[in-house]
Design an enzyme around this catalytic site. Sequence first.
Site, PDB file in Angstrom:
ATOM      1  N   TYR A 122      -2.836  -3.511 -20.895  1.00 15.55           N
ATOM      2  CA  TYR A 122      -3.299  -4.868 -20.637  1.00 15.55           C
ATOM      3  C   TYR A 122      -4.492  -4.994 -19.708  1.00 15.55           C
ATOM      4  CZ  TYR A 122       0.785  -6.189 -23.253  1.00 15.55           C
ATOM      5  OH  TYR A 122       1.696  -6.325 -24.265  1.00 15.55           O
ATOM      6  N   PHE A 399      10.516 -11.920 -18.340  1.00 14.87           N
ATOM      7  CA  PHE A 399      10.505 -12.655 -19.598  1.00 14.87           C
ATOM      8  C   PHE A 399       9.786 -11.851 -20.672  1.00 14.87           C
ATOM      9  CE2 PHE A 399       6.740 -14.376 -17.338  1.00 14.87           C
ATOM     10  CZ  PHE A 399       5.750 -14.111 -18.255  1.00 14.87           C
TER      11      PHE A 399
END
Length: 399
Positions: A122, A399
């Site tokens: 990322y 999450f």
Amino acid sequence: MIEVRPPAGPDEVGAALAPIWHYFGSRPDPEEVEKLGAILPAERVLTAREDGKIVGGAGAYRFDTTVPGGAQVPTAGVMAVGVLPTHRRRGALTALMRRQLADAHERGEPIATLFAAEGAIYGRFGYGLATLAGDIELPKSDARLWQEESLGRARLLESEEEMLEVLPDIFDRIQPTTPGMWTRSRDWWKVRRLRERPGHGALTAVVIELGGRPDAYALYRLDFGVHHLITESKVEVLEALAVSPDGLAAIWRFLLGIDWVARIDAHWLPLDHPLFLWMREARRLRFTVVDALWVRLVDVGVSLSARSLREGSVVLDVRDEFCPWNQARWHVAPGSAERTTAPADLQLDASALGSVYLGGFTFEQLRWAGRLEERKDGAVARADELFRPERLPWAPELF
């Protein structure tokens, strides 16, 4: 050729999630996908297709994240990013991430956050490691505190309805004061936080009342085990939060005092947790540091203007080829971040800026890591004073 677009409707959301579920060794359950729709509408999901077949996908929850100073910043909570192994190195992931960030920018979501399955992925899309957390594995025999007497009144909550009545109120008093924490809707509580996990102990909720008002709570599971009538059970603490220091001490004294267990495990604890000072032998916590929340500034001007800053100013030359609308020199001062033609004090890329945004890392750390260039003497020290937070950021939930 890879085409990226939203699913045609809710029926295609499961297919968009299937690539990441592949790496979990399973397939999306239709019932779970339907429940997920309450917090992840189809329009916040993207599919990557080749010849009409879905080969990759990504989603983004919508919530608000607390930033230093207490502002609640609209956020794209990135999740379920995956491409089937048959379509690696074909540009599908890059196309998904580019479209997702463009969509977030158009929707007016100044930051994006995620938890990285593999951090190396990322950074090239402008995400920076922004918070650290820790897991503990504490043998019950070593759970010895300097002060062990119970505090307050503990009460087990008997049903999901009772949990939904009590827990969100406590959480909502804590979340605005903690950088890195995000808002939870009622649907989020039901779909994400209070869900049962087959094969694990039942979810248990306990609340601590101080002065007649709920002040702290914990969500935990008891994974039962016994051998020759000697307990091998484990308390798995999913979340233990409190409004006050006394409440936090009370909830942990309750958790560490549960009888007939062999070990207490807890996840995603902040690095400055007072357990280190409460424990007689802090090393017995077996505290393992892990990377936690990653942050991407989707709109540099809006996101920097939203967080509190101390006195002074700095000019940042931000390199951001992936989101070219951010690539500029920015004059950053309390309450504003504006484009400027003034000479830069510091030059850094978007991922480095994401790392310091919540206050989890410093510009000095970036300098030592070779992640920025100091254009003017003393600029790193000035930037650190400007961005210095009141407390470390922390997010209690994956999450």
